[in-house]
Design an enzyme around this catalytic site. Structure first.
Site, PDB file in Angstrom:
ATOM      1  N   GLY A 138      29.257  14.727   6.027  1.00 26.60           N
ATOM      2  CA  GLY A 138      29.032  14.021   7.281  1.00 26.60           C
ATOM      3  C   GLY A 138      30.293  13.814   8.099  1.00 26.60           C
ATOM      4  O   GLY A 138      31.308  14.458   7.873  1.00 26.60           O
ATOM      5  N   LEU A 198      36.176  27.969   5.111  1.00 23.36           N
ATOM      6  CA  LEU A 198      37.367  28.437   4.388  1.00 23.36           C
ATOM      7  C   LEU A 198      38.529  27.459   4.457  1.00 23.36           C
ATOM      8  O   LEU A 198      39.559  27.687   3.843  1.00 23.36           O
ATOM      9  CB  LEU A 198      37.791  29.818   4.896  1.00 23.36           C
ATOM     10  CG  LEU A 198      36.938  30.952   4.320  1.00 23.36           C
ATOM     11  CD1 LEU A 198      37.150  32.239   5.108  1.00 23.36           C
ATOM     12  CD2 LEU A 198      37.223  31.173   2.839  1.00 23.36           C
ATOM     13  N   LYS A 199      38.372  26.368   5.215  1.00 22.67           N
ATOM     14  CA  LYS A 199      39.406  25.325   5.127  1.00 22.67           C
ATOM     15  C   LYS A 199      39.512  24.877   3.669  1.00 22.67           C
ATOM     16  O   LYS A 199      40.594  24.629   3.169  1.00 22.67           O
ATOM     17  CB  LYS A 199      39.090  24.128   6.021  1.00 22.67           C
ATOM     18  CG  LYS A 199      40.177  23.061   5.924  1.00 22.67           C
ATOM     19  CD  LYS A 199      40.050  21.993   6.953  1.00 22.67           C
ATOM     20  CE  LYS A 199      38.906  21.058   6.686  1.00 22.67           C
ATOM     21  NZ  LYS A 199      39.152  20.149   5.521  1.00 22.67           N
ATOM     22  N   HIS A 207      31.961  21.819  11.259  1.00 22.37           N
ATOM     23  CA  HIS A 207      30.618  21.756  10.671  1.00 22.37           C
ATOM     24  C   HIS A 207      29.606  22.436  11.596  1.00 22.37           C
ATOM     25  O   HIS A 207      28.711  23.152  11.139  1.00 22.37           O
ATOM     26  CB  HIS A 207      30.180  20.303  10.491  1.00 22.37           C
ATOM     27  CG  HIS A 207      31.055  19.482   9.596  1.00 22.37           C
ATOM     28  ND1 HIS A 207      31.758  18.395  10.032  1.00 22.37           N
ATOM     29  CD2 HIS A 207      31.347  19.599   8.287  1.00 22.37           C
ATOM     30  CE1 HIS A 207      32.423  17.853   9.028  1.00 22.37           C
ATOM     31  NE2 HIS A 207      32.204  18.570   7.953  1.00 22.37           N
ATOM     32  N   LEU A 238      30.485  14.586  11.319  1.00 20.21           N
ATOM     33  CA  LEU A 238      30.517  15.987  11.754  1.00 20.21           C
ATOM     34  C   LEU A 238      31.519  16.240  12.879  1.00 20.21           C
ATOM     35  O   LEU A 238      31.768  15.385  13.723  1.00 20.21           O
ATOM     36  CB  LEU A 238      29.126  16.419  12.231  1.00 20.21           C
ATOM     37  CG  LEU A 238      27.987  16.319  11.208  1.00 20.21           C
ATOM     38  CD1 LEU A 238      26.714  16.943  11.794  1.00 20.21           C
ATOM     39  CD2 LEU A 238      28.325  16.968   9.879  1.00 20.21           C
ATOM     40  N   HIS A 239      32.053  17.449  12.853  1.00 21.34           N
ATOM     41  CA  HIS A 239      32.924  17.931  13.927  1.00 21.34           C
ATOM     42  C   HIS A 239      32.557  19.382  14.205  1.00 21.34           C
ATOM     43  O   HIS A 239      31.627  19.931  13.581  1.00 21.34           O
ATOM     44  CB  HIS A 239      34.401  17.742  13.550  1.00 21.34           C
ATOM     45  CG  HIS A 239      34.762  18.289  12.195  1.00 21.34           C
ATOM     46  ND1 HIS A 239      34.733  19.633  11.900  1.00 21.34           N
ATOM     47  CD2 HIS A 239      35.139  17.664  11.044  1.00 21.34           C
ATOM     48  CE1 HIS A 239      35.095  19.814  10.640  1.00 21.34           C
ATOM     49  NE2 HIS A 239      35.331  18.642  10.089  1.00 21.34           N
ATOM     50  N   GLU A 240      33.331  20.021  15.101  1.00 16.36           N
ATOM     51  CA  GLU A 240      32.956  21.386  15.497  1.00 16.36           C
ATOM     52  C   GLU A 240      33.038  22.390  14.349  1.00 16.36           C
ATOM     53  O   GLU A 240      32.386  23.420  14.376  1.00 16.36           O
ATOM     54  CB  GLU A 240      33.827  21.852  16.666  1.00 16.36           C
ATOM     55  CG  GLU A 240      33.446  21.188  17.974  1.00 16.36           C
ATOM     56  CD  GLU A 240      34.476  21.451  19.054  1.00 16.36           C
ATOM     57  OE1 GLU A 240      34.825  22.626  19.256  1.00 16.36           O
ATOM     58  OE2 GLU A 240      34.940  20.473  19.676  1.00 16.36           O
ATOM     59  N   MET A 282      40.390  21.312  11.924  1.00 14.47           N
ATOM     60  CA  MET A 282      39.463  20.186  12.067  1.00 14.47           C
ATOM     61  C   MET A 282      39.103  19.654  10.689  1.00 14.47           C
ATOM     62  O   MET A 282      38.899  20.431   9.758  1.00 14.47           O
ATOM     63  CB  MET A 282      38.207  20.642  12.794  1.00 14.47           C
ATOM     64  CG  MET A 282      38.481  20.911  14.235  1.00 14.47           C
ATOM     65  SD  MET A 282      36.997  21.460  15.078  1.00 14.47           S
ATOM     66  CE  MET A 282      37.706  21.755  16.688  1.00 14.47           C
TER      67      MET A 282
HETATM   68  N1  LIG Z   1      37.850  23.040  10.353  1.00 10.80           N
HETATM   69  C1  LIG Z   1      36.832  23.566   9.705  1.00 10.80           C
HETATM   70  N2  LIG Z   1      36.410  24.821   9.968  1.00 10.80           N
HETATM   71  C2  LIG Z   1      35.373  25.359   9.287  1.00 10.80           C
HETATM   72  N3  LIG Z   1      34.682  24.721   8.331  1.00 10.80           N
HETATM   73  C3  LIG Z   1      35.057  23.474   8.015  1.00 10.80           C
HETATM   74  C4  LIG Z   1      36.147  22.826   8.687  1.00 10.80           C
HETATM   75  N4  LIG Z   1      36.284  21.582   8.173  1.00 10.80           N
HETATM   76  C5  LIG Z   1      35.341  21.468   7.226  1.00 10.80           C
HETATM   77  N5  LIG Z   1      34.607  22.583   7.118  1.00 10.80           N
HETATM   78  C6  LIG Z   1      33.548  22.861   6.153  1.00 10.80           C
HETATM   79  O1  LIG Z   1      32.474  21.981   6.298  1.00 10.80           O
HETATM   80  C7  LIG Z   1      31.860  21.754   5.038  1.00 10.80           C
HETATM   81  C8  LIG Z   1      31.742  20.289   4.777  1.00 10.80           C
HETATM   82  O2  LIG Z   1      33.054  19.751   4.653  1.00 10.80           O
HETATM   83  P1  LIG Z   1      33.376  18.212   4.720  1.00 10.80           P
HETATM   84  O3  LIG Z   1      32.154  17.449   5.095  1.00 10.80           O
HETATM   85  O4  LIG Z   1      34.149  17.806   3.539  1.00 10.80           O
HETATM   86  O5  LIG Z   1      34.301  18.151   6.025  1.00 10.80           O
HETATM   87  P2  LIG Z   1      35.818  18.078   6.173  1.00 10.80           P
HETATM   88  O6  LIG Z   1      36.122  17.979   7.597  1.00 10.80           O
HETATM   89  O7  LIG Z   1      36.407  19.162   5.298  1.00 10.80           O
HETATM   90  O8  LIG Z   1      36.183  16.719   5.572  1.00 10.80           O
HETATM   91  P3  LIG Z   1      37.452  16.328   4.798  1.00 10.80           P
HETATM   92  O9  LIG Z   1      38.398  17.477   4.736  1.00 10.80           O
HETATM   93  O10 LIG Z   1      37.976  15.206   5.570  1.00 10.80           O
HETATM   94  O11 LIG Z   1      36.823  15.986   3.465  1.00 10.80           O
HETATM   95  C9  LIG Z   1      32.742  22.458   3.988  1.00 10.80           C
HETATM   96  O12 LIG Z   1      32.184  23.720   3.683  1.00 10.80           O
HETATM   97  C10 LIG Z   1      34.038  22.605   4.749  1.00 10.80           C
HETATM   98  O13 LIG Z   1      34.835  23.684   4.290  1.00 10.80           O
END
Ligand SMILES: Nc1ncnc2c1ncn2[C@@H]1O[C@H](COP(=O)(O)OP(=O)(O)OP(=O)(O)O)[C@@H](O)[C@H]1O
Ligand SMILES: CC(C)(CO)[C@@H](O)C(=O)[O-]
Ligand code: BAL
Length: 291
Positions: free
Chosen positions: A34, A151-152, A40, A36-38, A187
């Site tokens: 959750g 892939l982050k 996600h 959410l950002h761009e 992000m």
């Molecule tokens: N900047 C991004 N670009 C592409 N996919 C992302 C990005 N940030 C997160 N995701 C992907 O979204 C899915 C859910 O991740 P998550 O909800 O933990 O978000 P997050 O932004 O990585 O949060 P945090 O790193 O703060 O835990 C994962 O597969 C994660 O790799």
């Protein structure tokens, strides 16, 4: 868009939605925690383009947080999340409570060996057991055809791919590119924790990884030299507290074969890092593709 909070509810909803005369509808699944950002939203858009039904899960999974980590203060805003999910064309949101996912203490562990030995696997002990367990549970609950991961969290992609392959889980894992802010910062939901000064200093991560990409083009550069240059760049930023900086083979995530001493001569590599700014631990990486 349907919002469902129970396991029985999501099973029933999807069973009904999947039934189309003469056609087996494809379910695309995006698991998240959750806020959410761009990044996600880009996973949801890809799922929408490739599947008939898009399912998003929002669940901050206590199993993957260590005792001194930020489970309690992890950012949560379900109203905003539902708005953004709907804008991205999501069809079903699964938002279970901790009690719904773990009505009893879980006694089964899912432990992927090898790819979890380094990086976040080493610096967050138990983290990937918690990730693997919840993702396997979610796969059994949702039964998606495809699942989308960013892939982050490159090591997470490797862990889930290994688990799915080892256990014959019938789902295609789709790795998706890292989305960045206009100034380069990857992000992340955790970016909201950063003060203005930390946010500014955190730019050193994408800057150092961009430098790694350029340096990797140079003939004769050793892995040690590459790593040292990245470390030097990051250390020049006063607030940066380095957890790890590693250059590993990709996607195996193994230390580099010393016989292939220069970056330009070897197969795909990943430069992965985790750095704290104040209390906020950020991760980022770049994959260096073989020329
Ligand atoms: N900047 C991004 N670009 C592409 N996919 C992302 C990005 N940030 C997160 N995701 C992907 O979204 C899915 C859910 O991740 P998550 O909800 O933990 O978000 P997050 O932004 O990585 O949060 P945090 O790193 O703060 O835990 C994962 O597969 C994660 O790799
Ligand atoms: C895959 C995941 C949703 C499992 O809790 C989480 O690790 C994440 O958000 O990357
Ligand atoms: N996206 C990684 C989830 C975590 O930090 O626990």
């Amino acid at each position: 868009m349907k919002v469902v909070e129970t396991v029985s509810g999501i099973r029933e909803t999807l069973a009904n939605m999947r039934t189309a005369p003469g056609k087996r509808l494809k379910v695309g699944f995006v698991p998240t925690m959750g806020y959410l950002h761009e990044g996600h939203q880009s996973l949801l858009s890809k799922a929408k383009a490739e599947c008939d039904i898009v399912v998003l899960s929002i669940f901050v999974n206590p199993l993957q947080f260590g005792p001194n980590e930020d489970f309690d203060k992890y950012p949560r805003d379900s109203e905003r999340d539902l708005r953004l999910a709907e804008q991205s064309g999501c069809d079903v949101v699964f938002m279970p409570s901790v009690q719904e996912m773990y009505p009893n203490p879980i006694r089964t562990s899912v432990s992927v060996k090898g790819v979890t030995e380094r990086l976040c696997g080493a610096s967050r002990p138990g983290h990937f057991d918690g990730v693997a367990a919840v993702v396997l549970k979610l796969f059994h609950i949702v039964q998606p055809d495809k699942a989308y991961f960013g892939l982050k969290d490159a090591q997470q992609v490797a862990v889930i791919s290994q688990m799915v392959s080892d256990l014959n889980v019938p789902v295609d894992i789709v790795p998706c590119p890292i989305l960045r802010e206009a100034d380069g910062l990857a992000m992340s939901s955790r970016n909201v924790y950063l003060s203005a000064e930390e946010r500014r200093e955190a730019l050193v991560l994408s800057k150092a990884l961009g430098m790694a990409e350029r340096l990797a083009q140079e003939e004769g550069l050793t892995f040690e030299a590459l790593r040292n240059k990245i470390e030097g760049e990051i250390r020049s930023t006063p607030l940066a507290d380095i957890d790890y900086i590693e250059v590993l083979s990709y996607p195996e995530l193994e230390p580099v074969d010393p016989s292939m001493e220069t970056v330009s001569r070897t197969s795909d590599m990943i430069v992965a890092l985790a750095v704290k700014f104040g209390k906020t631990r950020l991760i980022d990486n770049v994959i260096l593709h073989r020329k």
